[in-house]
Write a protein that holds these residues in place. Structure first.
Motif, PDB file in Angstrom:
ATOM      1  N   ASN A 110     -89.335  52.087  14.087  1.00  0.00           N
ATOM      2  CA  ASN A 110     -88.476  50.923  13.880  1.00  0.00           C
ATOM      3  C   ASN A 110     -88.416  50.618  12.380  1.00  0.00           C
ATOM      4  N   SER A 111     -87.617  49.633  12.032  1.00  0.00           N
ATOM      5  CA  SER A 111     -87.361  49.400  10.609  1.00  0.00           C
ATOM      6  C   SER A 111     -88.650  49.096   9.842  1.00  0.00           C
ATOM      7  N   TRP A 112     -89.551  48.337  10.449  1.00  0.00           N
ATOM      8  CA  TRP A 112     -90.805  47.965   9.773  1.00  0.00           C
ATOM      9  C   TRP A 112     -91.575  49.210   9.340  1.00  0.00           C
ATOM     10  N   ASP A 113     -91.710  50.139  10.319  1.00  0.00           N
ATOM     11  CA  ASP A 113     -92.436  51.357  10.019  1.00  0.00           C
ATOM     12  C   ASP A 113     -91.731  52.146   8.931  1.00  0.00           C
ATOM     13  N   ILE A 114     -90.421  52.205   9.039  1.00  0.00           N
ATOM     14  CA  ILE A 114     -89.683  52.994   8.057  1.00  0.00           C
ATOM     15  C   ILE A 114     -89.928  52.446   6.669  1.00  0.00           C
ATOM     16  N   LEU A 115     -89.914  51.141   6.549  1.00  0.00           N
ATOM     17  CA  LEU A 115     -90.118  50.546   5.236  1.00  0.00           C
ATOM     18  C   LEU A 115     -91.480  50.916   4.682  1.00  0.00           C
ATOM     19  N   TRP A 116     -92.526  50.578   5.452  1.00  0.00           N
ATOM     20  CA  TRP A 116     -93.868  50.695   4.890  1.00  0.00           C
ATOM     21  C   TRP A 116     -94.447  52.085   4.963  1.00  0.00           C
ATOM     22  N   ARG A 117     -93.929  52.936   5.881  1.00  0.00           N
ATOM     23  CA  ARG A 117     -94.533  54.251   5.999  1.00  0.00           C
ATOM     24  C   ARG A 117     -93.689  55.347   5.399  1.00  0.00           C
ATOM     25  N   VAL A 118     -92.401  55.115   5.251  1.00  0.00           N
ATOM     26  CA  VAL A 118     -91.550  56.198   4.756  1.00  0.00           C
ATOM     27  C   VAL A 118     -91.008  55.886   3.374  1.00  0.00           C
ATOM     28  N   VAL A 119     -90.255  54.780   3.271  1.00  0.00           N
ATOM     29  CA  VAL A 119     -89.560  54.493   2.021  1.00  0.00           C
ATOM     30  C   VAL A 119     -90.533  54.124   0.908  1.00  0.00           C
ATOM     31  N   LEU A 120     -91.466  53.226   1.207  1.00  0.00           N
ATOM     32  CA  LEU A 120     -92.345  52.739   0.140  1.00  0.00           C
ATOM     33  C   LEU A 120     -93.210  53.835  -0.475  1.00  0.00           C
ATOM     34  N   PHE A 133     -83.173  43.621  -7.208  1.00  0.00           N
ATOM     35  CA  PHE A 133     -82.052  44.431  -7.646  1.00  0.00           C
ATOM     36  C   PHE A 133     -82.501  45.838  -8.023  1.00  0.00           C
ATOM     37  N   LEU A 134     -83.551  45.884  -8.829  1.00  0.00           N
ATOM     38  CA  LEU A 134     -84.051  47.163  -9.306  1.00  0.00           C
ATOM     39  C   LEU A 134     -84.474  48.067  -8.166  1.00  0.00           C
ATOM     40  N   LEU A 135     -85.257  47.498  -7.257  1.00  0.00           N
ATOM     41  CA  LEU A 135     -85.758  48.306  -6.156  1.00  0.00           C
ATOM     42  C   LEU A 135     -84.605  48.765  -5.268  1.00  0.00           C
ATOM     43  N   ARG A 136     -83.635  47.915  -5.133  1.00  0.00           N
ATOM     44  CA  ARG A 136     -82.479  48.294  -4.323  1.00  0.00           C
ATOM     45  C   ARG A 136     -81.801  49.519  -4.923  1.00  0.00           C
ATOM     46  N   GLN A 137     -81.632  49.504  -6.231  1.00  0.00           N
ATOM     47  CA  GLN A 137     -81.027  50.657  -6.897  1.00  0.00           C
ATOM     48  C   GLN A 137     -81.782  51.929  -6.564  1.00  0.00           C
ATOM     49  N   HIS A 138     -83.112  51.811  -6.600  1.00  0.00           N
ATOM     50  CA  HIS A 138     -83.918  53.000  -6.334  1.00  0.00           C
ATOM     51  C   HIS A 138     -83.853  53.420  -4.880  1.00  0.00           C
ATOM     52  N   PHE A 139     -83.905  52.427  -4.011  1.00  0.00           N
ATOM     53  CA  PHE A 139     -83.853  52.766  -2.593  1.00  0.00           C
ATOM     54  C   PHE A 139     -82.525  53.441  -2.248  1.00  0.00           C
ATOM     55  N   MET A 140     -81.492  52.994  -2.931  1.00  0.00           N
ATOM     56  CA  MET A 140     -80.183  53.575  -2.605  1.00  0.00           C
ATOM     57  C   MET A 140     -80.149  55.060  -2.927  1.00  0.00           C
ATOM     58  N   GLY A 141     -81.008  55.465  -3.875  1.00  0.00           N
ATOM     59  CA  GLY A 141     -81.013  56.879  -4.236  1.00  0.00           C
ATOM     60  C   GLY A 141     -81.903  57.716  -3.335  1.00  0.00           C
ATOM     61  N   PHE A 142     -82.545  57.066  -2.408  1.00  0.00           N
ATOM     62  CA  PHE A 142     -83.459  57.781  -1.538  1.00  0.00           C
ATOM     63  C   PHE A 142     -82.660  58.497  -0.453  1.00  0.00           C
ATOM     64  N   PRO A 143     -82.976  59.751  -0.207  1.00  0.00           N
ATOM     65  CA  PRO A 143     -82.154  60.534   0.730  1.00  0.00           C
ATOM     66  C   PRO A 143     -82.119  59.934   2.138  1.00  0.00           C
ATOM     67  N   ARG A 144     -80.929  59.770   2.611  1.00  0.00           N
ATOM     68  CA  ARG A 144     -80.712  59.142   3.916  1.00  0.00           C
ATOM     69  C   ARG A 144     -81.257  59.971   5.072  1.00  0.00           C
ATOM     70  N   GLU A 145     -81.274  61.287   4.857  1.00  0.00           N
ATOM     71  CA  GLU A 145     -81.649  62.171   5.970  1.00  0.00           C
ATOM     72  C   GLU A 145     -83.065  61.886   6.440  1.00  0.00           C
ATOM     73  N   ILE A 146     -83.934  61.603   5.459  1.00  0.00           N
ATOM     74  CA  ILE A 146     -85.329  61.362   5.832  1.00  0.00           C
ATOM     75  C   ILE A 146     -85.414  60.145   6.740  1.00  0.00           C
ATOM     76  N   ILE A 147     -84.617  59.146   6.410  1.00  0.00           N
ATOM     77  CA  ILE A 147     -84.651  57.932   7.226  1.00  0.00           C
ATOM     78  C   ILE A 147     -84.112  58.226   8.610  1.00  0.00           C
ATOM     79  N   GLU A 148     -83.033  58.967   8.613  1.00  0.00           N
ATOM     80  CA  GLU A 148     -82.456  59.270   9.918  1.00  0.00           C
ATOM     81  C   GLU A 148     -83.437  60.055  10.757  1.00  0.00           C
ATOM     82  N   ALA A 149     -84.131  60.977  10.119  1.00  0.00           N
ATOM     83  CA  ALA A 149     -85.137  61.743  10.853  1.00  0.00           C
ATOM     84  C   ALA A 149     -86.179  60.814  11.442  1.00  0.00           C
ATOM     85  N   ALA A 150     -86.610  59.873  10.652  1.00  0.00           N
ATOM     86  CA  ALA A 150     -87.635  58.948  11.131  1.00  0.00           C
ATOM     87  C   ALA A 150     -87.117  58.126  12.301  1.00  0.00           C
ATOM     88  N   MET A 151     -85.848  57.728  12.219  1.00  0.00           N
ATOM     89  CA  MET A 151     -85.292  56.905  13.309  1.00  0.00           C
ATOM     90  C   MET A 151     -85.229  57.706  14.599  1.00  0.00           C
TER      91      MET A 151
END
Lengths: 279, 313, 431
Positions: free
Chosen positions: A178-188, A155-173
């Motif tokens: 792929n999602s795996w890379d985004i998780l471990w290389r961008v978001v984390l 729950f806690l981590l979800r709250q934090h992830f939700m605050g992470f700017p979407r643009e960065i993820i979109e840029a990565a996509m």
């Protein structure tokens, strides 16, 4: 500023008094542990004694297999912490960034799991471990702890992830990740702080656990954790009146979490607050 | 007659299949491990507990005796159970004063101090929370020793009370004595939360109100408290939901629920029935009752908070 | 973060390597007991050492717990967990519960499989049969004790009481306590009790009551609400209320041996513990007080050895160990270190074994004088036995704590006990 000078001093006075009263038990804990065994009951009102005596510590270190218990506690806390993080991070990520059919139901389930009081889980989990022959093993200690209160981390981590700017993820996509890379290389990497916070919270709470390790590991000294060992020492007739030694053992059992607290004070306070406010 | 499909088409077919079906699974795959653990170690026990509550079982016999609703009926008529419920409420009531009202009050007082000081107090108050409860409880046992050499009795002695009080074996003092330990431990934590909630109130809001003429108490009442309400409510809710759990270890270490159930509460009684009297069916029935009560309360809280938060927006 | 990962991995590896003990041909058995460094622990270690010397392929691990009820509970939990303990000292009050609930291996079947019956030839039949339930012996009678009153002659003198003539009856104790309190402002009496009902049964039984009675229809009923029982408990409660006795569970021992109370009502088995912990010089003991001129009836304290090992090799090892424990040498060692009454009474006069020990220990003789007053320690029957015992214990606490009168507390307890065990069949012999 908003209050008058005298009001501020009054506040200070109250807070200092409360803080000192709050700390008294701990001051006594340390103080008694350094008293020579025969002096423990002399003058119970004064916490500290001069000269310091290490007799109690010597007794504890020679009577109890501290190293093993310490290792067990470390293995227990460490594994549960790492385990819970490894489970929570992907789950939180998924709940944040994907939309899938049963998302809300599953999320609800996760949160619901936090409402279940731990007492209810003890008997069935114990019997489950018995069937798998994991009683008195570290693995048996760890496994159920990975599920209990896991929801909190998710729950806690979800709250934090939700605050992470979407643009960065979109840029990565767009870059083809792929999602795996985004998780471990961008978001984390960008969210290390709350992850560490959750880790610290889980670590401290697991370290301090007593009932479950007693139930599952209390049968054989090889699987005692530090908190269990202190209790068993206390209830064993040879320890039960040896208060100097009991205090010394207690100090030793608290030392790791206190050290973590002192070293990472801000992080620890922040992690506990995060837990609360985001809830 | 099968026509030969060129390999490129197989690849596109595969990719199409992946895009439509497998990809849908990906989110679930991320959640699966976590969910597995939660289901096996939280929800399965829940179901099993519910099941066991209809049986009589001592956890080592192979067979369980089906008894239907007998455990629940027995629970209903059990005077011990009523006593335990009442005491659970008493514990919660004490907690409301000690770890809801008090920390909030202290946080309000601390608000006007410098940041450095606040930091200091926060850290000092938080120490008890970091120490293992089972270990901290031992110091308190020492405080409560029933001889003249126990700290509290020595203090009383100073004030002229010569008869040492048997704190943990006297039914009037046992519950408060144990409650004091768990409340002491949690107070710093709630102080922390309250402070954070108060500090989140924007300064300009406060200053504007101050200029408008709101001072001291009225400032608190009309400006601070309403903005602080979600945090305050949160502290109240976690106290009520977790209060009985916090005091579990102190009971286990200090009084074992005694004397004569005087310091027992619902959570500890369940543990007792299960692992000391080995009446798993009865313990499970108690668990079901407790979960229903708690579940109902949690649901209420969810609705209330939800409305509050929406109102805030 | 990486460091923590590394640390926890190290921890895991080291722990796994420690706990995977290399496979040995040695058999390891667990001996669960309540003996610690001040109460029989060194004797247990000595007995284990002498056994292992004669049986090099058997390794015995002593697993001490603090009380009899914890011992039974942990044993049951362990059995449920698939790790039954091999040989356990089960306290007498758990005899019926063990018989009804736990998967013990009967002595008959052990003798049949592994022999060894010669070892009990010298154990008196009435003692050996203490473990007899429904035609089989649930365990091997091992430790026997009765309640004595230890006292501190120095404090007696200070209070103006005569240490050579300690009180003999309950009434005399009450009077002495009043004198004691007036002179020293300390409680005279400390009664050790914790977790089980031994202390209250000594009082109730000596006043003529019984915890359990066998009714005409062949089922058990609680006897705890009888007038004798109520009087016994009320006496104790009054002592506490007036400050004549301290109410501190098993801390009562500490209160006594640190000189904060004049006398301690405890088991003869505690002799060794008191001797090594006391802060005063001389220790004396006298017989348990009588109610008027009714002879005392003292529940036999101590334990029996019960076997739970399921693996045949471990069963045999545990059996051999038990035979060692009840050998004359074993019994001698045991009595000397603890104070338990020897299983084979004639050893007390045998100069090869215990004669000189008895000559030098007048306190031990107090217990011997009371042998004829010993009765069976009541054990609550059936699966709800543990809960029934707890109900009585709570009533005692309620009365001592002043919440309820003895009468009210015991009536409520009787009702609860009847609810729990009222349907258990009994056969003539009550208790």
């Amino acid at each position: 500023m908003i209050a008058s000078r005298s009001e501020i001093w009054l506040s200070r006075g109250v807070l200092i008094t409360v803080a000192v009263l709050n700390l008294m038990p701990l001051i006594y804990l340390v103080g008694i542990s350094f008293r020579a065994p025969q002096l423990v009951f002399v003058n119970p009102l004064f916490p500290l004694t001069v000269p310091l005596s290490f007799e109690n510590y010597r007794a504890v270190l020679s009577q109890m297999d501290i190293l093993r218990y310490l290792l067990n506690s470390i293995a227990f806390s460490g594994s549960v912490t790492v385990g819970q993080l490894l489970l929570a991070i992907p789950a939180a990520f998924s709940f944040t960034y994907f939309s899938f059919r049963f998302k809300n139901i599953l999320l609800g389930l996760v949160i619901l799991s936090l409402v279940v009081p731990f007492v209810v889980t003890y008997i069935p989990n114990y019997l489950l471990l018995a069937k798998w022959r994991l009683i008195n093993t570290i693995l048996g200690l760890i496994l159920p702890m990975l599920g209990i209160s896991l929801g909190f981390g998710i729950f806690l981590l979800r709250q934090h992830f939700m605050g992470f700017p979407r643009e960065i993820i979109e840029a990565a996509m767009i870059d083809g990740a792929n999602s795996w890379d985004i998780l471990w290389r961008v978001v984390l990497p960008a969210n290390l702080s709350p992850v560490v916070a959750v880790g610290i919270y889980v670590m401290i709470n697991t370290w301090n656990q007593f009932i479950w390790p007693l139930l599952v590991g209390g049968g054989h000294p090889r699987s005692y954790t530090l908190t269990v060992a202190v209790q068993i020492f206390y209830t064993s007739p040879e320890g039960s009146d040896y208060w100097g030694a009991i205090m010394a053992a207690s100090v030793l059992a608290s030392l790791p979490t206190v050290i973590v607290f002192l070293l990472m004070r801000r992080k620890v306070l922040a992690s506990f607050v995060e837990g609360a406010l985001r809830g | 007659m099968a026509t030969r499909i060129p390999s490129a088409k197989i690849l596109t077919a595969c990719r199409a299949w992946y895009n439509t079906y497998l990809k849908k699974l990906v989110p679930y795959l991320y959640i699966a491990p976590a969910l597995n653990f939660i289901i096996i170690f939280v929800f399965y026990p829940l179901a099993r507990t519910f099941q066991i509550s209809f049986y009589e079982w001592n956890i080592i016999r192979d067979r369980q005796n089906y008894v239907g609703l007998e455990n629940y009926i027995r629970l209903f008529f059990d005077p011990n159970f009523r006593q335990i419920l009442v005491q659970s409420l008493i514990y919660l009531l004490i907690s409301v004063f000690a770890v809801v009202a008090l920390p909030i009050l202290l946080a309000l007082l601390a608000l006007q101090l410098t940041d450095k000081e606040i930091d200091l107090y926060q850290s000092l108050m938080f120490f008890p929370t970091v120490i293992p409860t089972s270990v901290a409880a031992l110091v308190w046992v020492w405080f409560y020793l029933p001889t003249r050499t126990g700290l509290f009795n020595a203090l009383l002695h100073l004030f002229g009370v010569t008869q040492p009080v048997q704190w943990l074996t006297n039914s009037a003092t046992a519950l408060p004595a144990v409650a004091l330990v768990s409340n002491w431990k949690v107070m710093g934590f709630h102080f922390l939360i309250a402070l954070a909630g108060l500090k989140a109130i924007p300064r300009d809001c406060l200053e504007a109100a101050y200029i408008d003429g709101a001072h001291g108490w009225s400032l608190i009442r009309h400006v601070i408290l309403p903005l602080f309400a979600p945090t305050g409510l949160f502290i109240l809710v976690i106290t009520l939901l977790q209060g009985l759990e916090y005091v579990f270890v102190p009971i286990r270490v200090m009084t074992l629920g005694g004397p004569a159930n005087a310091s027992n509460n619902l959570m500890y009684a369940i543990y007792q029935e299960g692992f000391q009297f080995f009446r798993a069916g009865y313990a499970s029935a108690m668990s079901v009752v407790m979960i229903t009560l708690f579940g109902g309360f949690a649901y209420l809280q969810y609705r209330l908070l939800d409305r509050r938060v929406n109102y805030d927006r | 973060m990486k460091l923590r990962l590394l640390l926890s991995l190290c921890g895991l590896v080291s722990v796994f390597s420690i706990s995977t003990a290399a496979a040995q041909e040695k058999i390891t058995i667990e001996y669960w007991n309540i003996n610690t460094s001040t109460f029989g622990g060194p004797q247990v270690d000595a007995l284990i050492a002498s056994f292992e010397a004669k049986n090099p392929n058997i390794n015995v691990e002593s697993r001490p717990k603090d009380r009899y009820d914890t011992l039974v509970q942990d044993a049951q939990t362990a059995i449920a967990g698939g790790n039954p303990p091999d040989i356990v000292q089960i306290g007498w009050p758990y005899l019926r519960y063990t018989s009804a609930t736990l998967p013990y291996i009967s002595i008959e079947s052990l003798v049949e499989k592994y022999g060894g019956a010669e070892a009990f030839a010298d154990i008196p039949k009435n003692i050996f049969d203490l473990t007899l339930v429904n035609g089989e012996h649930v365990g091997l009678a091992y430790s026997l004790s009765n309640a004595v009153v230890y006292y501190n002659p120095e404090l007696f003198r200070k209070a103006g009481l005569d240490p050579d003539n300690p009180p003999r009856t309950i009434q005399e104790w009450t009077e002495a306590a009043a004198v004691f309190k007036k002179a020293l402002n300390l409680p005279l009496i400390a009664i050790d009790y914790s977790g089980d009902n031994w202390a209250i049964e000594n009082l109730i039984a000596s006043n003529g009551g019984n915890l359990l009675i066998c009714e005409a229809d062949g089922t058990f009923a609680a006897g705890v609400s009888s007038p004798e029982a109520v009087e016994a408990l009320q006496t104790w409660a009054d002592w506490v209320a007036k400050g004549y006795a301290v109410n501190a569970l098993d801390q009562a021992r500490t209160v006594f041996w640190t000189g904060q109370a004049g006398a301690l009502f405890w088991s003869i088995a505690g002799r060794g513990a008191i001797t090594s912990n006391k802060t005063f010089d001389e220790l004396r003991a006298t017989t348990y007080p009588q109610f008027g001129d009714k002879p005392t009836r003292l529940p036999t304290g101590g334990n029996m050895l019960v076997f739970f090992a399921s693996d045949p090799a471990r069963q045999e090892a545990a059996w051999r160990f038990a035979l060692h424990l009840v050998s004359p040498e074993g019994i001698t060692e045991w009595t000397k270190g603890t104070g338990y009454i020897p299983l084979i009474p004639k050893l007390a006069e045998d100069p090869k074994y215990l004669a000189s020990f008895y000559a030098e220990n007048p306190i031990q003789r107090v217990a011997t004088r009371q042998i004829e007053n010993m009765i069976v320690w009541t054990s609550f029957p059936g699966e709800n036995g543990l809960a029934a015992g707890a109900a009585l214990f709570r009533a005692v606490q309620a009365a001592l704590g002043g919440q309820l009168t003895a009468g009210a507390a015991l009536s409520a307890a009787a009702k609860e006990i009847n609810d729990l065990i009222g349907n258990e069949p009994c056969s003539g012999t009550s208790r």
